[in-house]
Structure formats: C-alpha cells, structure tokens
Design an enzyme around this catalytic site. Structure first.
Site, mmCIF file in Angstrom:
data_model
loop_
_atom_site.group_PDB
_atom_site.id
_atom_site.type_symbol
_atom_site.label_atom_id
_atom_site.label_comp_id
_atom_site.label_asym_id
_atom_site.label_seq_id
_atom_site.Cartn_x
_atom_site.Cartn_y
_atom_site.Cartn_z
ATOM 1 C CE LYS A 129 -4.420 1.186 0.276
ATOM 2 N NZ LYS A 129 -5.623 0.515 -0.243
ATOM 3 N N GLY A 168 -5.597 2.695 -7.207
ATOM 4 C CA GLY A 168 -6.222 3.822 -6.518
ATOM 5 C C GLY A 168 -6.690 3.470 -5.113
ATOM 6 C CG ASP A 169 -7.303 3.564 -0.669
ATOM 7 O OD1 ASP A 169 -7.817 2.455 -0.553
ATOM 8 O OD2 ASP A 169 -7.306 4.400 0.265
ATOM 9 C CB THR A 213 -14.254 -1.643 -4.440
ATOM 10 O OG1 THR A 213 -12.994 -1.667 -5.116
ATOM 11 C CG2 THR A 213 -14.057 -1.869 -2.971
ATOM 12 C CB SER A 380 -6.491 -4.512 -9.490
ATOM 13 O OG SER A 380 -6.924 -3.190 -9.315
#
Ligand code: NDP
Length: 448
Positions: A129, A168-169, A213, A380
């Site tokens: 991350k 992404g996040d 998600t 992903s």
C-alpha cells in the site's frame, strides 16, 4: 477483545514495541492475531517457522519527499509512502491513498490488511500500500498533475509489473492514475501497462474496475444473506461515503432491488426517501467534484444533515464505504436498535473492534472489509491478466468473473470458519483462510 495465545501475545508485544504510535496498524494486527489462536494450536510449523513475526514486518518500507509547485508558484513539500508488505503470493499489490491523514501507520495498516485480502481472491498477488498526505480537494487539475508527476519521479524506481503494482484508493481515481501512468511511461521509456491498475479504458484499463469494489461488497452481502435464506430485494440500505466504493455499492444494491436511502461525505449525510439517484450522485461527485449539499439541492425530498451521522438512519443493511473507524460502538448500537440484519464493510476497517463485537453479539451478519471489498483488487488482477495477454474483455464477461470471485471469497471464509469451529464468523474465516495460504507459501520459500 479476546485473549491471545502466549506465542501470539509475544508477537503482538514486539509489534507494539517496534511500531510505536501506529494505532491503526496495531488494531489491524491484533484482529488477525485473535483469529489465529485456533490455528497455532493445530499448526506448530507456523510458530516454528516464525511466520507470524515475519508477516508483521514489511519486506520493504519507503518514505520520500514529494515537492511540487501550485498554480500561484508556491512550493509545497508532501511526504510519499510505499510499504511493500508481503510478496509470498505475487508482486506487491495495493492502492495509493492521497489524504491529509496519511502517515506511515495508516499505510502499514492498509498494507497489512491487503496481504490477507489479496490472498482471499485466490489470485497471484502479494500485499502492499502507499500514498501521500497530499490533499487533492480544491486543487486544480494542473496541480494534481504536477503532484502526481513528482510522486512518480521517485516511485517509479521501486515499482514494476513483476515487482509492485499500485492502484487507486481514497483521493486516487482515474485522473490520478492517468497522470501517474503518463509519468512512469515517460521516465522509463516503457509502455508497461501492468505497472498500475485502475487505468482508463482507452489505455489498458479493465471494464468493471471502477465499479468492482462497491459491486463486490454487495455481492458478498448477497451471499451472506443467502446463508439465512434472505435476499437484498426490498430492503432499506444505508451507505457511508459517496466516493468510488460507495457510489457503486449503492448502484449494485439498487440493481438487486434494494432501496438505498442515505449516503455521506466528510461534511455530513443525505437522506433521500425516494432512493439515492446514483446518476446524479456520480455527476455531483465524480464529474463536478462537488459536495452532498449540491446533491440535496437537486432532489425534492432529499435532506442534508450535519448533526449526528448516517448510522442513525433506520435500515436493514449497512455498508460502511468511507474510511477506517468511522462506525463505532454507539453507531453499532443505533444500527442494532433500528433492526439491522447485515453489515458489509466496503471500506478498510471502518468498524471499530467495539462495533464489531456489538454487531456479532446481536447476531448481525458481519463481513470484514478484507473479504467484502476484495472485488476491487481482484478486478485489478483481472486488469493485469488482460494487460499481460494484450487483451480486453467485455463488461458482462468481466462482471461475471467478479461475481464468481466474490462467491468464492465468501465460500473460503465460510468454510474456514466452519473448519475452525466458528460457523458464521466471517472475521475468523477470512483471517484463517488467507493466513494459511500466505503462511504455506512463506514456508515453501524458506527463511527470506
Ligand atoms: P474516495 O476518495 O473515492 O471516497 C472516499 C469517501 O469517503 C468520500 O465520500 C469521502 O468524503 C469519505 N471520507 C474519506 N475520508 C473521510 C474521513 N476521514 N471522514 C469522513 N469521510 C471520509 O475513496 P474510495 O471510495 O476509493 O475508498 C473508500 C474506502 O474503501 C477506503 O477505506 C478505501 O481504502 C477502501 N477501498 C477502496 C478500494 C477501491 O477500489 N477504491 C478497494 C478496497 C477498499 P469527502 O469527499 O468529503 O472527503
């Protein structure tokens, strides 16, 4: 909080001593270790191989300066992070978060969770991350671009399709991934599609990645409800957040016949008894980069609230999709009092340990984020597959793959929970099933 086996207690104490002040990281480790009490009792080889100590220490941690210039010519210095946590199952994989609250402890908690989440997908991806304390809110496109270019100017030397694949996040969507990819391509002189996921469809992105998600979270909820012969159709749903995960969780819940009546952002929450208009929400949030007050202003019966929180709105299903520790014990009590039957975490660790205890003690179906939100990273990995074979799949095909992956994630959690004597406990099931997969690979690789 459950007691830990003495070996696990010792591991946890080392984590506390070595990583002072990283409360979220401690919280994430503690939750996994509690689930492993039953595993170490049956599998001494994991203790003998020091697997758990090794898992709690990232393989590599990077921290770097990210200087950039705003539209007025002022220079800003942000901090960039990448924690490459575990590559036993595949290249490090996990998103980048841009938010002012980002620090090393937050990135480590997210990276640690990512190891187990990625294992649950059954796909060959390790855990990592990253991110920055940069706040994209209120910044122009040109400022965001310059920031992304500066970040990538350092990050590029650490990543690669066989090494580490960011995505992404929070605060990192299609726009940011585009700028990051462009700079990577420019510096390396390589069109390496598989180095980042969440790309635009015009340059190697996958159908359904944007939706994955949120969709996956609702599919997991569907599977949990089915174990009690219940359905989503006709049920009242509340969602927190109104970003990528929240929007597509709301959309999938509606597709399955539920009525989504509320969502939130950091400025408050909206209740819309006519059902959240997802197209309008997308316009306001994704296109205009506006606030929920803008949404409420365009819907006749919608009301915007700044007092209290979204968890007070009566609903049978709650989907926390904003950020960590956003649903505490009091919120859990409010949900239970209003008759909630299922909570599925779209965000990472949005429920505090206290909230999880209250929900499970009241027989509420509870899906932890590392299982329920695994659809994003799974898609992903499907994007990486398409890039590797220079192929692109249709929406329906990709969505079917996602659906099946989520059905399998649910099954892995349920079966591990049964095998270890805790039927219906998805927290234990998710932690045990994923831990054993990673641990076996680590044992096979020797002491590295
Ligand atoms: P976005 O940036 O698209 O949206 C985040 C939403 O949460 C926004 O509505 C934001 O409100 C709100 N929010 C963020 N931080 C806070 C805060 N501190 N307090 C209150 N509200 C907050 O992010 P995503 O939807 O991508 O991510 C949401 C969660 O899902 C995160 O926990 C992330 O780690 C997790 N996740 C995301 C995946 C993905 O594919 N995107 C994959 C797996 C997990 P505002 O706009 O006002 O800031």
């Amino acid at each position: 909080m459950n007691d830990l086996d003495p070996t696990l207690q010792c591991v946890f104490q080392t984590v506390l001593d070595r990583n002072p002040g990283e409360a979220e990281f401690h919280q994430a480790v503690r939750e996994v270790l509690e689930s492993l009490n039953v595993v170490v009792a049956r599998h001494p080889e994991y203790v003998e191989g020091s697997i758990i100590e090794r898992l709690c220490e990232p393989e590599r941690q990077l921290m770097f300066r990210v200087p950039w210039t705003d539209d007025q010519g002022n220079i800003h210095i942000n901090r960039g992070f990448r924690v490459e946590f575990n590559s036993a199952l595949g290249p490090f994989k996990g998103g980048l978060r841009f938010h002012p609250t980002v620090n090393l402890g937050i990135v480590k908690f997210l990276g640690f969770e990512q190891i187990f989440k990625n294992a649950l997908t059954g796909l060959p991806i390790g855990g990592g991350k990253g991110g920055s304390d940069f706040d994209p809110k209120g910044r122009s496109d040109a400022e965001v671009m310059r920031f992304c270019q500066s970040l990538m100017t350092e990050l590029y030397r650490h990543i690669g399709e066989y090494t580490d694949v960011p995505a992404g996040d929070i605060g990192v969507g299609g726009r940011e991934i585009g700028y990051l990819f462009g700079q990577y391509k420019r510096i390396t002189n390589r069109y390496e599609s598989g180095v980042l996921t969440g790309k635009g469809l015009s340059y190697g992105g996958s159908q359904v990645r944007t939706e994955a998600t949120g969709y996956g979270t609702v599919i997991f909820a569907r599977e949990m409800l089915a174990t009690r012969n219940l359905e989503l159709s006709g049920r009242r749903v509340i969602v927190s957040g109104s970003g990528n995960v929240a929007i597509y969780a709301a959309q999938k819940a509606q597709q399955l016949g539920a009525q989504v009546v509320a969502c939130s952002d950091s400025g408050g929450y909206v209740v819309d008894e006519d059902g959240i208009d997802v197209d309008l929400l997308r316009q306001v949030k994704e296109v205009d980069r506006g606030r929920l007050t803008d949404y409420a202003a365009q819907r006749p019966r919608a009301t915007h609230h700044t007092e209290g929180n979204v968890w007070q709105v009566p609903a049978e299903i709650a989907l926390p999709c904003a950020t960590q520790n956003e649903l505490d014990g009091d919120a859990a009590k409010a949900l239970v009092a209003n008759g909630v039957i299922a909570v599925a975490e779209g965000a990472n660790m949005p429920c505090t340990p206290d909230a999880v205890s209250i929900l499970t003690e009241n027989d509420v179906l509870f899906a932890p984020g590392k299982a329920a939100n695994a659809g994003g990273v799974a898609t992903s990995a499907l994007e990486m597959q398409q890039n590797a074979s220079r192929d692109s799949w249709h929406f329906d095909h990709t969505e079917q793959r996602l659906d099946q992956i989520m059905v399998d994630v649910h099954k892995r959690c349920a079966e591990a929970a049964d095998t270890y004597g805790q039927p219906g406990n998805y927290v234990a099931g998710a932690n045990i099933s994923s831990f054993m997969q990673v641990a076996d690979a680590m044992l096979a690789h020797g002491v590295i």
